[in-house]
Design an enzyme around this catalytic site. Structure first.
Site, PDB file in Angstrom:
ATOM      1  N   SER A 242      58.270  70.114 105.283  1.00  0.00           N
ATOM      2  CA  SER A 242      56.917  69.620 104.972  1.00  0.00           C
ATOM      3  C   SER A 242      56.352  68.778 106.112  1.00  0.00           C
ATOM      4  CB  SER A 242      56.902  68.839 103.660  1.00  0.00           C
ATOM      5  OG  SER A 242      57.873  67.825 103.668  1.00  0.00           O
ATOM      6  N   HIS A 272      63.619  73.199  99.630  1.00  0.00           N
ATOM      7  CA  HIS A 272      63.045  71.902 100.021  1.00  0.00           C
ATOM      8  C   HIS A 272      62.604  71.185  98.736  1.00  0.00           C
ATOM      9  CE1 HIS A 272      61.324  68.881 102.512  1.00  0.00           C
ATOM     10  NE2 HIS A 272      60.167  69.440 102.799  1.00  0.00           N
ATOM     11  N   HIS A 318      72.823  68.828 102.788  1.00  0.00           N
ATOM     12  CA  HIS A 318      71.669  68.415 103.577  1.00  0.00           C
ATOM     13  C   HIS A 318      71.791  68.943 105.001  1.00  0.00           C
ATOM     14  CE1 HIS A 318      68.430  65.931 105.191  1.00  0.00           C
ATOM     15  NE2 HIS A 318      68.007  65.899 103.944  1.00  0.00           N
ATOM     16  N   ARG A 327      68.552  57.640  99.345  1.00  0.00           N
ATOM     17  CA  ARG A 327      67.455  57.795  98.377  1.00  0.00           C
ATOM     18  C   ARG A 327      68.024  58.187  97.011  1.00  0.00           C
ATOM     19  NH1 ARG A 327      64.074  62.202 101.455  1.00  0.00           N
ATOM     20  NH2 ARG A 327      66.166  63.049 101.490  1.00  0.00           N
ATOM     21  N   ASP A 373      67.305  64.864  95.663  1.00  0.00           N
ATOM     22  CA  ASP A 373      66.890  65.615  94.483  1.00  0.00           C
ATOM     23  C   ASP A 373      67.926  65.620  93.363  1.00  0.00           C
ATOM     24  OD1 ASP A 373      64.449  66.323  95.610  1.00  0.00           O
ATOM     25  OD2 ASP A 373      65.375  67.953  96.727  1.00  0.00           O
TER      26      ASP A 373
END
Ligand code: HAX
Length: 439
Positions: A242, A272, A318, A327, A373
């Site tokens: 992105s 993604h 990743h 995160r 995620d």
């Protein structure tokens, strides 16, 4: 405006640094490129420039040099909450300094002034077929606002290169102010059939407004989660799809509406941004199959069944990181603090224990640890936002903060159009033959 003033003050020195690098040290070799990288998605080739954030493989993201825990601690907090103001994060990304509370609130006030979305945007969204994916709706709304671009209209009239960043900042503030309103409208329209225009309340901050416009029942808790969520998803250096798509399109001097729209299209891919919806789906499949939190052995077998069926385990692995994503950790900490007994949180925690072992045994994934995620959908689910295909829209709201900050800086530094070189398969084979020739 504070952002304009602060950037103007920094620009001469930054421009000088870039000029020196390009003019005096342009031939210095920073990296080499292997055949494996060319056929392997350009992984790890050091070829992009950004000062907004950096992903350390062994540590995770740093925004302007600050780790996630440092950012969450240092930024000024929202009224009545423990999470930072999103306006403060935008200030940090753009200016590179921790703002005072007043400075963060100035950014919030800029957003509040610019949050009005023209009626035709809602009308267009309402006319779309019911099965249109919410990412398409968000993307259409963004594109429909392109006609308001200050950058495009100034460029058409003629503008000096060193002024590009001024309308780029103007557009970016307008866009980031409107995105939460559009996202909330899409949510209420698509899943609840509501046609009313969400109203941005200038007395509330970005996160609290989003919680209010989304109409979740626990607004206070969800406002805190929204602040955290948007901050965590804002930026992840420049090579992810992105960010890179936004940067690439912006480099042709397309305005931020076109550029961010390209970023959103990339975010919509399952490898993604769509991974967060797939990840929660996977957790719920486990939950349904075993009627609750399974035993460790059952989960182990379920994970192997997923891999054996040719699928990936969403939320794990990743391209750059080689440790659990900070995160992920920040969101898991939030869940454990606010609702530790929630079954899905307990399940996500068990998955965190089991899946890395399974991926290590399989031996393919370079990083068997969770990414952002693996938990984000679980938190949304807890607050009642249970429409999975909306999760990527949430990611898009957050990501807008990082890609716009980068876009503004790229225009400010006069970065050229991006144009890497391609080769044919035969050229690669020839290069290999030359390299492996016996002496
Ligand atoms: N489950 C199963 N296999 C996995 C895996 C996972 N979670 N992660 C990596 N692998 C596999 C890859 O598919 C690849 O297999 P092949 O050689 O057969 O193609 C192999 O391990 C090597 O991959 P890698 O080098 O470790 O990882 P990549 O850089 O190619 O891909 C991905 C990184 C994130 C796309 C990958 O780990 C993946 O598909 N994960 C699951 C989807 C996911 O969680 N995506 C979200 C990532 C975070 C993000 O950007 N969010 O927006």
């Amino acid at each position: 405006m504070i952002l304009h003033e602060k950037m103007s003050a920094q620009l001469p020195a930054w421009r000088e640094r870039i000029k020196t690098l390009a003019k005096e040290h342009g031939e210095v070799v920073v990296d080499t490129v292997t055949v494996g990288q060319i056929v392997g998605g350009m992984r790890d080739i050091k070829s992009l420039l950004t000062d907004v954030s950096f992903v350390d493989p062994a540590e995770g993201i740093r925004f302007r040099g600050m780790s996630i825990p440092e950012v969450l601690k240092a930024l000024p907090k929202a009224k009545g909450g423990k999470m930072p103001l999103v306006g403060g994060l935008f200030y940090l990304l753009l200016i590179g300094e921790v703002p005072t509370k007043e400075q963060a609130l100035e950014v919030e006030a800029e957003w509040a002034q610019r949050a009005e979305v023209p009626d035709y945007v809602f009308k267009m969204l309402k006319s779309m077929p019911k099965d249109a994916h919410p990412m398409i709706l968000l993307n259409l709304a963004v594109m429909s606002l392109e006609r308001t671009s200050a950058f495009a209209s100034k460029y058409k009239k003629g503008m000096k290169k060193d002024e590009y960043w001024v309308p780029a900042l103007e557009d970016s503030l307008n866009l980031t102010a409107k995105i939460p309103v559009i996202a909330a409208f899409i949510y209420r329209m698509k899943y609840f059939g509501e046609k009313g225009k969400p109203k941005y309340n200038p007395k509330l901050d970005y996160g609290a407004n989003f919680a209010r416009m989304l109409k979740v029942s626990d607004k206070k808790g969800y406002a805190e989660l929204s602040r955290l969520y948007f901050i965590l998803h804002s930026d992840h250096e420049s090579g992810n799809v992105s960010a890179h798509a936004t940067h690439l399109v912006g480099s042709s001097l397309s305005d931020i509406y076109f550029a961010y729209s390209a970023g959103l299209s990339g975010l919509a891919g399952p490898l993604h941004g769509l991974a967060n919806q797939e990840c929660l789906g996977w957790l719920l499949d486990v939950h349904t199959k075993f009627g609750g939190v399974p035993s460790r052995d059952d989960l182990y077998k379920f994970a192997w069944d997923t891999l054996n069926s040719g699928k990936v385990i969403p939320g794990y692995g990743h391209a750059v990181l080689r440790v659990p994503d900070p995160r992920f950790t920040a969101q898991m900490d939030f869940a454990k603090k606010h609702f530790p007994d929630d079954e899905l949180v307990r399940l996500a925690d068990m998955v965190f224990d089991v899946v890395p072992t399974v991926l290590k045994e399989q031996g393919k994934a370079k990083n068997p640890a969770p990414n952002v995620d693996a938990i984000s959908g679980t938190l949304q689910y807890y607050y009642g936002v249970r429409e999975f295909d909306f999760y990527t829209v949430l990611f898009g709201v957050g990501r807008a903060l990082g890609v716009t900050a980068n876009y503004i800086w790229m225009r400010a530094l006069g970065m050229p159009i991006e144009r890497p070189k391609s080769l044919t398969t035969k050229m690669l084979e020839d290069a290999v033959a030359k390299a492996v020739q016996p002496l």
